[in-house]
Design a protein around this motif. Sequence first.
Motif, PDB file in Angstrom:
ATOM      1  N   ARG A  99       0.810  -1.231   0.000  1.00  0.00           N
ATOM      2  CA  ARG A  99       0.000   0.000   0.000  1.00  0.00           C
ATOM      3  C   ARG A  99       0.837   1.271   0.000  1.00  0.00           C
ATOM      4  O   ARG A  99       0.290   2.364  -0.120  1.00  0.00           O
ATOM      5  CB  ARG A  99      -0.936  -0.007   1.215  1.00  0.00           C
ATOM      6  N   MET A 100       2.136   1.172   0.129  1.00  0.00           N
ATOM      7  CA  MET A 100       3.008   2.359   0.145  1.00  0.00           C
ATOM      8  C   MET A 100       3.232   2.827  -1.294  1.00  0.00           C
ATOM      9  O   MET A 100       3.973   2.207  -2.033  1.00  0.00           O
ATOM     10  CB  MET A 100       4.357   2.038   0.783  1.00  0.00           C
ATOM     11  N   HIS A 101       2.589   3.909  -1.671  1.00  0.00           N
ATOM     12  CA  HIS A 101       2.733   4.380  -3.051  1.00  0.00           C
ATOM     13  C   HIS A 101       3.365   5.768  -3.150  1.00  0.00           C
ATOM     14  O   HIS A 101       3.593   6.256  -4.245  1.00  0.00           O
ATOM     15  CB  HIS A 101       1.377   4.376  -3.758  1.00  0.00           C
ATOM     16  N   GLU A 102       3.642   6.415  -2.022  1.00  0.00           N
ATOM     17  CA  GLU A 102       4.229   7.745  -2.047  1.00  0.00           C
ATOM     18  C   GLU A 102       5.645   7.667  -2.609  1.00  0.00           C
ATOM     19  O   GLU A 102       6.419   6.777  -2.272  1.00  0.00           O
ATOM     20  CB  GLU A 102       4.270   8.351  -0.633  1.00  0.00           C
ATOM     21  N   ALA A 103       5.975   8.588  -3.465  1.00  0.00           N
ATOM     22  CA  ALA A 103       7.275   8.578  -4.148  1.00  0.00           C
ATOM     23  C   ALA A 103       8.446   8.598  -3.165  1.00  0.00           C
ATOM     24  O   ALA A 103       9.449   7.921  -3.380  1.00  0.00           O
ATOM     25  CB  ALA A 103       7.372   9.766  -5.098  1.00  0.00           C
ATOM     26  N   GLU A 104       8.309   9.359  -2.068  1.00  0.00           N
ATOM     27  CA  GLU A 104       9.422   9.462  -1.126  1.00  0.00           C
ATOM     28  C   GLU A 104       9.650   8.173  -0.332  1.00  0.00           C
ATOM     29  O   GLU A 104      10.693   8.000   0.291  1.00  0.00           O
ATOM     30  CB  GLU A 104       9.231  10.647  -0.164  1.00  0.00           C
ATOM     31  N   LEU A 105       8.711   7.233  -0.381  1.00  0.00           N
ATOM     32  CA  LEU A 105       8.850   5.966   0.349  1.00  0.00           C
ATOM     33  C   LEU A 105       9.372   4.822  -0.519  1.00  0.00           C
ATOM     34  O   LEU A 105       9.583   3.723  -0.020  1.00  0.00           O
ATOM     35  CB  LEU A 105       7.501   5.560   0.953  1.00  0.00           C
ATOM     36  N   GLN A 106       9.576   5.061  -1.806  1.00  0.00           N
ATOM     37  CA  GLN A 106       9.926   3.969  -2.712  1.00  0.00           C
ATOM     38  C   GLN A 106      11.286   3.342  -2.411  1.00  0.00           C
ATOM     39  O   GLN A 106      11.455   2.132  -2.512  1.00  0.00           O
ATOM     40  CB  GLN A 106       9.844   4.418  -4.169  1.00  0.00           C
ATOM     41  N   LYS A 107      12.253   4.144  -2.018  1.00  0.00           N
ATOM     42  CA  LYS A 107      13.570   3.580  -1.694  1.00  0.00           C
ATOM     43  C   LYS A 107      13.461   2.675  -0.468  1.00  0.00           C
ATOM     44  O   LYS A 107      13.986   1.557  -0.456  1.00  0.00           O
ATOM     45  CB  LYS A 107      14.591   4.694  -1.457  1.00  0.00           C
ATOM     46  N   ASP A 108      12.768   3.149   0.559  1.00  0.00           N
ATOM     47  CA  ASP A 108      12.559   2.356   1.769  1.00  0.00           C
ATOM     48  C   ASP A 108      11.768   1.088   1.448  1.00  0.00           C
ATOM     49  O   ASP A 108      12.091   0.003   1.932  1.00  0.00           O
ATOM     50  CB  ASP A 108      11.825   3.196   2.815  1.00  0.00           C
ATOM     51  N   ARG A 109      10.777   1.229   0.618  1.00  0.00           N
ATOM     52  CA  ARG A 109       9.938   0.092   0.221  1.00  0.00           C
ATOM     53  C   ARG A 109      10.773  -0.958  -0.517  1.00  0.00           C
ATOM     54  O   ARG A 109      10.653  -2.157  -0.269  1.00  0.00           O
ATOM     55  CB  ARG A 109       8.812   0.613  -0.674  1.00  0.00           C
ATOM     56  N   ALA A 110      11.622  -0.518  -1.413  1.00  0.00           N
ATOM     57  CA  ALA A 110      12.488  -1.443  -2.154  1.00  0.00           C
ATOM     58  C   ALA A 110      13.468  -2.137  -1.218  1.00  0.00           C
ATOM     59  O   ALA A 110      13.699  -3.346  -1.335  1.00  0.00           O
ATOM     60  CB  ALA A 110      13.233  -0.692  -3.253  1.00  0.00           C
ATOM     61  N   GLN A 111      14.039  -1.400  -0.265  1.00  0.00           N
ATOM     62  CA  GLN A 111      14.975  -2.003   0.683  1.00  0.00           C
ATOM     63  C   GLN A 111      14.278  -3.040   1.567  1.00  0.00           C
ATOM     64  O   GLN A 111      14.836  -4.101   1.852  1.00  0.00           O
ATOM     65  CB  GLN A 111      15.626  -0.923   1.548  1.00  0.00           C
ATOM     66  N   GLN A 112      13.062  -2.754   1.991  1.00  0.00           N
ATOM     67  CA  GLN A 112      12.317  -3.705   2.808  1.00  0.00           C
ATOM     68  C   GLN A 112      11.945  -4.951   2.000  1.00  0.00           C
ATOM     69  O   GLN A 112      11.968  -6.065   2.525  1.00  0.00           O
ATOM     70  CB  GLN A 112      11.067  -3.046   3.396  1.00  0.00           C
ATOM     71  N   THR A 113      11.638  -4.761   0.736  1.00  0.00           N
ATOM     72  CA  THR A 113      11.343  -5.902  -0.131  1.00  0.00           C
ATOM     73  C   THR A 113      12.588  -6.776  -0.286  1.00  0.00           C
ATOM     74  O   THR A 113      12.504  -8.005  -0.217  1.00  0.00           O
ATOM     75  CB  THR A 113      10.843  -5.421  -1.510  1.00  0.00           C
ATOM     76  N   LEU A 114      13.750  -6.159  -0.476  1.00  0.00           N
ATOM     77  CA  LEU A 114      15.001  -6.928  -0.568  1.00  0.00           C
ATOM     78  C   LEU A 114      15.295  -7.662   0.734  1.00  0.00           C
ATOM     79  O   LEU A 114      15.800  -8.784   0.714  1.00  0.00           O
ATOM     80  CB  LEU A 114      16.159  -6.013  -0.948  1.00  0.00           C
ATOM     81  N   ALA A 115      14.972  -7.055   1.863  1.00  0.00           N
ATOM     82  CA  ALA A 115      15.160  -7.723   3.154  1.00  0.00           C
ATOM     83  C   ALA A 115      14.268  -8.964   3.246  1.00  0.00           C
ATOM     84  O   ALA A 115      14.684 -10.005   3.767  1.00  0.00           O
ATOM     85  CB  ALA A 115      14.860  -6.761   4.297  1.00  0.00           C
ATOM     86  N   ILE A 116      13.061  -8.869   2.726  1.00  0.00           N
ATOM     87  CA  ILE A 116      12.145 -10.013   2.724  1.00  0.00           C
ATOM     88  C   ILE A 116      12.696 -11.123   1.828  1.00  0.00           C
ATOM     89  O   ILE A 116      12.669 -12.301   2.185  1.00  0.00           O
ATOM     90  CB  ILE A 116      10.734  -9.574   2.276  1.00  0.00           C
ATOM     91  N   VAL A 117      13.220 -10.749   0.670  1.00  0.00           N
ATOM     92  CA  VAL A 117      13.815 -11.734  -0.234  1.00  0.00           C
ATOM     93  C   VAL A 117      15.013 -12.403   0.433  1.00  0.00           C
ATOM     94  O   VAL A 117      15.187 -13.623   0.340  1.00  0.00           O
ATOM     95  CB  VAL A 117      14.203 -11.079  -1.583  1.00  0.00           C
TER      96      VAL A 117
END
Length: 150
Positions: free
Chosen positions: A76-94
């Motif tokens: 649900r995080m779609h704000e542009a300023e959160l995309q880097k954090d979102r990508a890093q959290q996704t990589l942590a999950i992987v």
Amino acid sequence: EASGCHPPVKEEPKAVQSSLLQALSAKTQAGKPVDAARAVTLLLEITGVAVENTSFSSYPNDDLINTLKWLPALSRMHEAELQKDRAQQTLAIVDRLKRTLEEQAVSTSQQLQPVLQMLAPKLGLEMVGGNGADDESKVLNAFSEEVVRG
């Protein structure tokens, strides 16, 4: 690595990269580039399926269950300023998923070793012209790796 099995894979398998690229191209409109937010969303979808499937076949799976609870919030995080954090959290999950799968592979291999050592003589898996126990151990390790890989 404790069991002497194959070392962890350091680069993503080509099949995973290919699947991700196919998913990205299938989800895009005719020739339009995918923005970063959309790419992370697609990665989250693929990762979510992998985490869910792995959590069904893993024990203990508390870490993966907690990850599954966090995935909808990331989606649900779609704000542009959160995309880097979102990508890093996704990589942590992987990475967490990768660790879980590696642990399962090592555990399965370790569980197979005593059974294979007992069955080897009965199946005629004797080494001819080698170093005896060392060569037999290599054969048994290779066999258990193949079983783990499926």
